[in-house]
Design a protein around this motif. Structure first.
Motif, short mmCIF file in Angstrom:
data_model
loop_
_atom_site.label_atom_id
_atom_site.label_comp_id
_atom_site.label_asym_id
_atom_site.label_seq_id
_atom_site.Cartn_x
_atom_site.Cartn_y
_atom_site.Cartn_z
N GLU A 60 -4.24 -3.64 -9.97
CA GLU A 60 -3.10 -2.82 -10.40
C GLU A 60 -2.31 -3.58 -11.48
O GLU A 60 -1.28 -4.17 -11.20
CB GLU A 60 -2.24 -2.47 -9.17
CG GLU A 60 -3.04 -1.70 -8.12
CD GLU A 60 -2.25 -1.31 -6.88
OE1 GLU A 60 -1.02 -1.51 -6.84
OE2 GLU A 60 -2.88 -0.80 -5.94
N ARG A 70 -8.83 -4.93 -5.36
CA ARG A 70 -7.62 -4.62 -4.61
C ARG A 70 -7.21 -5.80 -3.72
O ARG A 70 -6.10 -6.28 -3.78
CB ARG A 70 -7.85 -3.37 -3.75
CG ARG A 70 -6.62 -2.95 -2.93
CD ARG A 70 -6.92 -1.67 -2.16
NE ARG A 70 -5.83 -1.28 -1.29
CZ ARG A 70 -4.75 -0.61 -1.70
NH1 ARG A 70 -4.61 -0.27 -2.96
NH2 ARG A 70 -3.82 -0.27 -0.84
N HIS A 81 3.45 -1.88 -7.93
CA HIS A 81 2.07 -1.36 -7.78
C HIS A 81 1.71 -0.39 -8.90
O HIS A 81 2.58 0.16 -9.57
CB HIS A 81 1.93 -0.54 -6.50
CG HIS A 81 2.13 -1.28 -5.23
ND1 HIS A 81 1.09 -1.69 -4.43
CD2 HIS A 81 3.26 -1.66 -4.60
CE1 HIS A 81 1.58 -2.29 -3.36
NE2 HIS A 81 2.90 -2.29 -3.43
N HIS A 141 -1.82 -6.24 -5.11
CA HIS A 141 -3.15 -5.62 -5.27
C HIS A 141 -3.72 -6.02 -6.64
O HIS A 141 -3.12 -5.73 -7.68
CB HIS A 141 -3.06 -4.09 -5.15
CG HIS A 141 -2.70 -3.66 -3.76
ND1 HIS A 141 -1.85 -2.61 -3.48
CD2 HIS A 141 -3.10 -4.15 -2.56
CE1 HIS A 141 -1.74 -2.49 -2.17
NE2 HIS A 141 -2.48 -3.40 -1.58
ZN ZN Z 1 -0.86 -1.19 -4.65
#
Ligand code: ZN
Length: 431
Positions: A45, A82, A124, A42
Motif C-alpha cells: 500500500e 501485504r 493505508h 501493509h
Molecule cells: Zn491496509
C-alpha cells in the motif's frame, strides 16, 4: 532423508524470522499536542508509506509534535507484499511468541501507550471506494478506499476522542479539492466492538481500547497514480494537524507535479560508514564495491525507505519496493574510515570528510595521509601505484568507471595495506 528435512525447516525458519526494525522520527517541539503517524503496516500500500516518507524529509513543525513511523512492516514493503509474515494489523490482540512481527508489534504498542501521544493515524491504501450504499463491486459499504475509518463514534474522556466529528470535518475538507468526483472521502464506522471481529485485532482498536484516539486513513488501491494517493494522504494529515493546533511548514508546493518530483528523489546512502552512494541517476550496477562478507548496513540515509537486500551473491539497494542499484561486492576487510583528506580542485585546496563528495571542473589532486594508498577508479598512470598527490585530469578518467548514468561521479578509494579505509566521490561539474 529425515536429517535433510530438518535442515530445510531450520534454514527456512531463519530466513522467515527476519523482520526489519521500523524507524521513528520525532519532529517538533515538546510543547503542545503530539500526533503519531504510522505508515506501511501493509507492504503493498504505497500511499501509506511514501506519504509519511515525504513528511519526514520535507515538513518542519513549529508548534506541537509529529512522530512518524513510516515503515512499520519494512520487510513486506521491500517485497511489496501485504504481510510476508501474515497480516501485521491482525496481531494487536494477541501474538505468538515466535512470530517474526512480535518485536515490531510490541514496539508499536509501547509508542501508542506513550503518555505524550494524543492522537494516532494509521495510513493505508484500501480496496475500492467506500460508499454507504451498495452500487457495485468497487463502490460499496465493504470497500475501504477514500475513507477515514473509525472503530466507534468516540473515545470518552480524551481531548480528541470525538472520532466521528473529527473524521467528518477532515473528509469534508478533503472533498473540496478532488482530482475525480468519485474520489470523494467518506467516514466508515466499522463498529468494531459489536460487528467486526477481525478489526478487534487491529492497531487502531488496540489504541482506542487503551484510551487513545486513533483512526485509519485509506486512499484507494484503485487509484493507480502513487503521487495522487500521497497527495490525498498528506492533505488528510495536514487537516488533522490543523484540527489539533499543530503548526507546520513544508518546503514545497502541495501539487501533483512537485509530489512526483519528490517521489523520484532518493538522496544518498552511506554503507558501513565508509562508502557513499548518491542514488539519483546512479548506474544499475556498481562493481567491486568494498563490502564485508558478513554484515553490511546503511549507516546514513536521506530516505526513510532505503534498505539493503541480499540477492544471492549481490546486494541490492532498495527504496521501498523499488530496486535502485545492485552492488557486486569485493570482499575487503575494512578499518575505521579516514577522518578527512585534502583535495586540490582547479587550484583551490579544501578538506573533504570521508566519505563525502567534491566537485571539480578540469582536474583534481587528492592528498592522503602517510601510509595510505589512493586509488582513483577509472584513472591510471604508468608506474604509479599510489595516486596520492597525483593530478587527475577530467579527460583521463574513463567514463565506464563512473558511478552514474551521466558519467560524472568517480570513486576515490583509500587503502592501508589490505584494509579499506573509506572513499570520497570526485564529481565532474556540469558544463
Ligand atoms: Zn491496509
Amino acid at each position: 532423508m529425515r536429517a535433510l528435512v530438518l535442515f530445510l525447516t531450520f534454514t527456512l525458519t531463519l530466513f522467515a524470522s527476519s523482520q526489519r526494525d521500523f524507524s521513528l522520527y520525532k519532529l517538533g517541539t515538546s510543547k503542545g499536542p503530539t500526533l503519531l503517524i504510522f505508515g506501511g503496516i501493509h507492504g503493498n500500500e504505497p500511499g501509506g508509506y511514501f506519504a509519511p516518507s515525504i513528511l519526514v524529509k520535507h515538513y518542519r513543525i513549529s508548534k506541537g509534535s509529529l512522530w512518524i513511523a513510516p515503515n512499520l512492516n519494512f520487510e513486506s514493503i521491500l517485497r511489496f507484499q501485504r504481510g510476508c509474515f501474515g497480516d501485521m494489523n491482525r496481531k494487536f490482540a494477541a501474538i505468538k511468541k515466535n512470530d517474526p512481527d512480535r518485536k515490531s508489534v510490541e514496539r508499536i504498542k509501547r509508542l501508542i501507550l506513550n503518555p505524550k501521544v494524543d492522537m494516532i493515524l494509521n495510513l493505508h491504501d484500501g480496496h475500492g471506494f467506500y460508499r454507504d450504499e451498495w452500487k457495485n463491486a468497487i463502490f460499496n459499504p465493504k470497500s475501504w478506499g477514500q475513507a477515514c475509518i473509525i472503530d466507534q463514534k468516540c473515545v470518552n474522556d480524551t481531548r480528541y476522542g470525538n472520532l466521528d466529528e473529527l473524521a467528518r470535518r477532515v473528509s469534508k475538507r478533503l472533498n473540496h479539492k478532488l482530482f475525480k468526483n468519485h474520489h470523494i472521502f467518506n467516514v466508515k464506522n466499522t463498529e468494531t466492538k459489536m460487528k467486526d471481529e477481525q478489526m478487534r485485532l487491529s492497531l487502531t482498536y488496540f489504541a482506542i481500547t487503551h484510551g487513545k484516539p486513533a483512526m485509519a486513513i485509506e486512499t484507494s488501491k484503485n487509484i493507480t497514480d502513487v503521487a495522487m494517493k500521497v497527495l490525498y494522504q498528506l492533505r488528510a494529515i495536514e487537516a488533522f494537524m490543523d484540527e489539533m493546533g499543530i503548526r507546520y511548514t513544508r518546503d514545497f508546493d502541495l501539487n501533483l507535479i512537485t509530489i512526483r518530483k519528490l517521489l523520484r528523489r532518493y538522496g544518498s546512502v552511506v554503507i558501513n560508514d565508509n562508502f557513499l552512494i548518491p542514488l539519483d541517476g546512479i548506474d544499475k550496477i556498481l562493481r567491486n564495491v568494498p563490502l564485508s562478507r558478513k554484515h553490511n548496513r546503511i549507516t546514513r540515509s536521506d530516505h526513510p525507505l532505503a534498505a539493503l537486500k541480499r540477492n544471492g551473491r549481490y546486494i541490492e539497494i532498495m527504496v521501498g519496493p523499488k530496486k535502485i542499484t545492485t552492488l557486486y561486492p569485493a570482499y575487503i576487510p575494512s578499518r575505521q574510515p579516514l577522518d578527512a583528506v585534502t583535495v586540490e580542485t582547479d587550484g583551490y585546496l579544501k578538506q573533504i570528510g570521508v566519505p563525502d563528495r567534491f566537485t571539480f571542473k578540469k582536474r583534481f589532486t587528492v592528498f592522503a595521509p602517510k601510509g595510505i594508498r589512493v586509488n582513483v577508479i577509472g584513472f591510471s598512470k604508468k608506474g604509479v601505484r599510489n595516486e596520492s598527490g597525483i593530478t587527475v585530469s577530467a579527460t583521463k578518467l574513463l567514463p565506464k568507471y563512473a558511478m552514474d548514468r551521466e558519467n560524472r561521479l568517480f570513486r576515490v578509494e583509500f587503502y592501508e595495506g589490505k584494509y579499506f579505509r573509506g572513499m570520497v566521490i570526485a564529481e565532474k561539474a556540469k558544463e
